[in-house]
Motif scaffolding. Structure first.
Motif: not given
Length: 137
Positions: A78-80, A93-96, A109-114, A122-123
């Motif tokens: 994982v990286s930016d 990225r790991n809060v959820s 939500i990530g999939k729905v927003l594309g 994304k955040i």
């Protein structure tokens, strides 16, 4: 779809590691709390331990090595976009991941927003890549 399967495989391994470590910490704390006869703490401390262990595991490993144990097994990192990872990005990225429901909502939500990945990726401005993609850069 193959990338999703690799990420799921990595998460399953990570879930096992986090569960084992959480159980170890919970058992040690339980013995201490029972000996002090603190009934109020006995009711909620497992949730606190789960949250702390989960966030610490993912945040520290991803910030230090760009990988967790599961990602290492699945040959992911994982990286930016620049190839770096900070503690702040790893934490965001790991809060959820602290409980199942927020993680599932994050993925949906990530999939729905594309987005190519989860909403919290994304955040945080991060994504998960295969190790062989690292060699190409």
């Amino acid at each position: 779809m193959e990338h999703f399967i690799l990420r799921l495989k990595a998460f399953i391994f990570d879930f096992i590691v986090v569960t084992l470590f959480t159980a170890l910490v919970n058992n040690i704390l339980y013995i201490l709390l029972v000996s002090f006869n603190n009934q109020q703490l006995l009711s909620w401390y497992p949730y606190a331990v789960l949250i702390i262990v989960t966030l610490a595991y993912f945040t520290i490993l991803e910030a230090k090595t760009n990988k967790t144990i599961g990602k290492k097994i699945a040959k992911l990192y994982v990286s930016d976009s620049e190839g770096y990872m900070s503690y702040a990005r790893a934490f965001i990225r790991n809060v959820s991941k602290i409980f199942w429901v927020p993680l599932i909502i994050d993925v949906i939500i990530g999939k729905v927003l594309g987005f190519p990945s989860r909403l919290f990726d994304k955040i945080a401005g991060t994504d998960v890549y295969r190790d062989d993609e690292l060699e190409q850069v």
